[in-house]
Design an enzyme around this catalytic site. Structure first.
Site, PDB file in Angstrom:
ATOM      1  N   ASN A   1       0.873  -1.170   0.000  1.00  0.00           N
ATOM      2  CA  ASN A   1       0.000   0.000   0.000  1.00  0.00           C
ATOM      3  C   ASN A   1       0.911   1.221   0.000  1.00  0.00           C
ATOM      4  OD1 ASN A   1      -1.740   2.107   0.455  1.00  0.00           O
ATOM      5  ND2 ASN A   1      -2.350   1.460   2.522  1.00  0.00           N
ATOM      6  N   TRP A   2       0.989   1.843  -1.149  1.00  0.00           N
ATOM      7  CA  TRP A   2       1.919   2.975  -1.282  1.00  0.00           C
ATOM      8  C   TRP A   2       1.426   4.234  -0.568  1.00  0.00           C
ATOM      9  CZ3 TRP A   2       3.899   3.099  -7.113  1.00  0.00           C
ATOM     10  CH2 TRP A   2       4.649   1.928  -7.349  1.00  0.00           C
ATOM     11  N   LYS A   3       0.153   4.234  -0.171  1.00  0.00           N
ATOM     12  CA  LYS A   3      -0.443   5.433   0.448  1.00  0.00           C
ATOM     13  C   LYS A   3      -0.184   6.648  -0.454  1.00  0.00           C
ATOM     14  CE  LYS A   3      -0.168   3.169   4.891  1.00  0.00           C
ATOM     15  NZ  LYS A   3      -0.154   3.271   6.359  1.00  0.00           N
TER      16      LYS A   3
ATOM     17  N   HIS B   1      -9.628   1.476   4.777  1.00  0.00           N
ATOM     18  CA  HIS B   1      -8.346   1.629   5.473  1.00  0.00           C
ATOM     19  C   HIS B   1      -8.557   2.545   6.684  1.00  0.00           C
ATOM     20  CE1 HIS B   1      -4.208   2.645   6.423  1.00  0.00           C
ATOM     21  NE2 HIS B   1      -3.863   1.556   5.752  1.00  0.00           N
TER      22      HIS B   1
ATOM     23  N   GLU C   1      -5.513  -4.754  10.417  1.00  0.00           N
ATOM     24  CA  GLU C   1      -4.495  -3.729  10.644  1.00  0.00           C
ATOM     25  C   GLU C   1      -4.773  -3.012  11.958  1.00  0.00           C
ATOM     26  OE1 GLU C   1      -2.459  -2.540   6.679  1.00  0.00           O
ATOM     27  OE2 GLU C   1      -4.085  -1.131   7.088  1.00  0.00           O
TER      28      GLU C   1
ATOM     29  N   GLY D   1       2.546   2.222  10.856  1.00  0.00           N
ATOM     30  CA  GLY D   1       3.518   3.297  10.747  1.00  0.00           C
ATOM     31  C   GLY D   1       4.245   3.612  12.047  1.00  0.00           C
TER      32      GLY D   1
ATOM     33  N   SER E   1       3.347  -2.201  10.283  1.00  0.00           N
ATOM     34  CA  SER E   1       4.795  -2.328  10.505  1.00  0.00           C
ATOM     35  C   SER E   1       5.337  -3.696  10.136  1.00  0.00           C
ATOM     36  CB  SER E   1       5.164  -1.959  11.949  1.00  0.00           C
ATOM     37  OG  SER E   1       4.812  -0.609  12.219  1.00  0.00           O
TER      38      SER E   1
ATOM     39  N   GLY F   1       2.884  -1.121   4.207  1.00  0.00           N
ATOM     40  CA  GLY F   1       3.006   0.299   3.907  1.00  0.00           C
ATOM     41  C   GLY F   1       4.448   0.681   3.617  1.00  0.00           C
ATOM     42  N   GLY F   2       5.106   1.269   4.594  1.00  0.00           N
ATOM     43  CA  GLY F   2       6.446   1.821   4.412  1.00  0.00           C
ATOM     44  C   GLY F   2       7.443   0.896   3.741  1.00  0.00           C
TER      45      GLY F   2
HETATM   46  P1  13P Z   1       3.027   0.367   7.629  1.00  0.00           P
HETATM   47  O1  13P Z   1       3.494  -0.946   7.038  1.00  0.00           O
HETATM   48  O2  13P Z   1       3.783   1.545   7.129  1.00  0.00           O
HETATM   49  O3  13P Z   1       2.916   0.278   9.113  1.00  0.00           O
HETATM   50  O4  13P Z   1       1.530   0.585   7.084  1.00  0.00           O
HETATM   51  C1  13P Z   1       0.613  -0.435   7.220  1.00  0.00           C
HETATM   52  C2  13P Z   1      -0.611  -0.091   6.451  1.00  0.00           C
HETATM   53  O5  13P Z   1      -1.386   0.755   6.846  1.00  0.00           O
HETATM   54  C3  13P Z   1      -0.842  -0.786   5.177  1.00  0.00           C
HETATM   55  O6  13P Z   1      -2.117  -0.515   4.678  1.00  0.00           O
END
Ligand code: 13P
Length: 250
Positions: free
Chosen positions: A11-13, A96, A167, A173, A211, A232-233
């Site tokens: 998920n690149w956000k 989300h 999640e 994050g 994370s 995410g990250g």
């Molecule tokens: P992180 O992996 O950056 O914690 O984000 C998780 C997330 O929200 C994926 O949708």
């Protein structure tokens, strides 16, 4: 033994640029040969055309991060499920926690978005998860079951077509990952809820997100009801994402 092959979704956000996306995807595709799990990236809508081209013919599916609850019309700024379908989108994140928090998305709205995606032939990745305050108050099961129940209620016999992502908000994050046991405990609750609604619940992938990284993916993915990750990250770094895809391919 499970019938479910792992599914790893980035998920690149709200990250990326034309230049950065091309170098990230090309670096991933350069080393994709040994990957045999299912994989996808969910990108900002403005980049769907770029990613459709970059991913064409690859084993990485294209995903979006949100979809409108409406079919078409006077909804300025929104993107419909049919529009996503036009760009060969296969997955769409719905509900989300960042949309629930910052855009006040309700359980009922998320359920309708899942319905819109399914009607367009797109797999909704339905996110559920509790806040730290809710966990501390012993409300985790209650919260995730309430969030999933709305989607089950609105989508009836199509429910086996969804993907669920657990999640926990406190893990997103923050670098604080749920322990494999904490994740498995909630995933088992979600699995049981899906089983009560569908005879095909064993086919539904339940992803963990929060994370997840190259160092902790293996132990999370080893849990019986953790069928993949929503990342995410760590999905923004080609070596890390590739490492997780390889872990999920074992
Ligand atoms: P992180 O992996 O950056 O914690 O984000 C998780 C997330 O929200 C994926 O949708």
């Amino acid at each position: 033994m499970t019938m479910r092959s792992k599914l790893m979704v980035g998920n690149w956000k709200m990250n990326g640029s034309l230049v950065a996306n091309a170098s990230l995807v090309n670096a991933i595709l350069d080393d994709i040969a040994t990957v045999n799990c299912r994989a996808a990236v969910c990108v900002p809508a403005v980049f769907l055309a770029q990613l459709q081209a970059l991913l064409a013919g690859s084993c990485i599916g294209l995903g979006a991060q949100d979809v409108s609850a409406h079919a078409s019309g006077a909804y300025t700024g929104e993107v419909s499920a049919d529009m996503l379908r036009d760009f060969a989108v296969r997955y769409c994140i719905v509900g989300h926690s960042e949309r629930r928090q910052y855009h006040a998305e309700s359980d009922a709205l998320v359920a309708i978005k899942a319905q819109r995606a399914l009607a367009a032939g797109i797999t909704p990745i339905v996110c559920v998860g509790e806040s730290l305050a809710e966990r501390d108050a012993g409300q985790t099961e209650h919260v995730v079951k309430r969030q999933l129940a709305a989607v089950i209620h609105a989508n009836g016999h199509c429910i086996s077509e969804i993907v669920v992502a657990y999640e926990p908000l406190w893990a997103i994050g923050t670098g604080l990952t749920a322990t494999p046991e904490q994740a498995q405990q909630v995933h088992a609750v979600l699995r049981a809820q899906l089983q009560a609604a569908s005879s095909h619940a064993d086919l539904i992938s339940i992803l963990y997100g929060g994370s997840m990284n190259a160092a902790n993916a293996a132990e999370l993915l080893a849990q019986p009801d953790v069928d993949g990750g929503l990342i995410g990250g760590a999905a923004l770094k080609a070596p890390d994402f590739l490492s997780m895809l390889k872990t999920a391919s074992r």
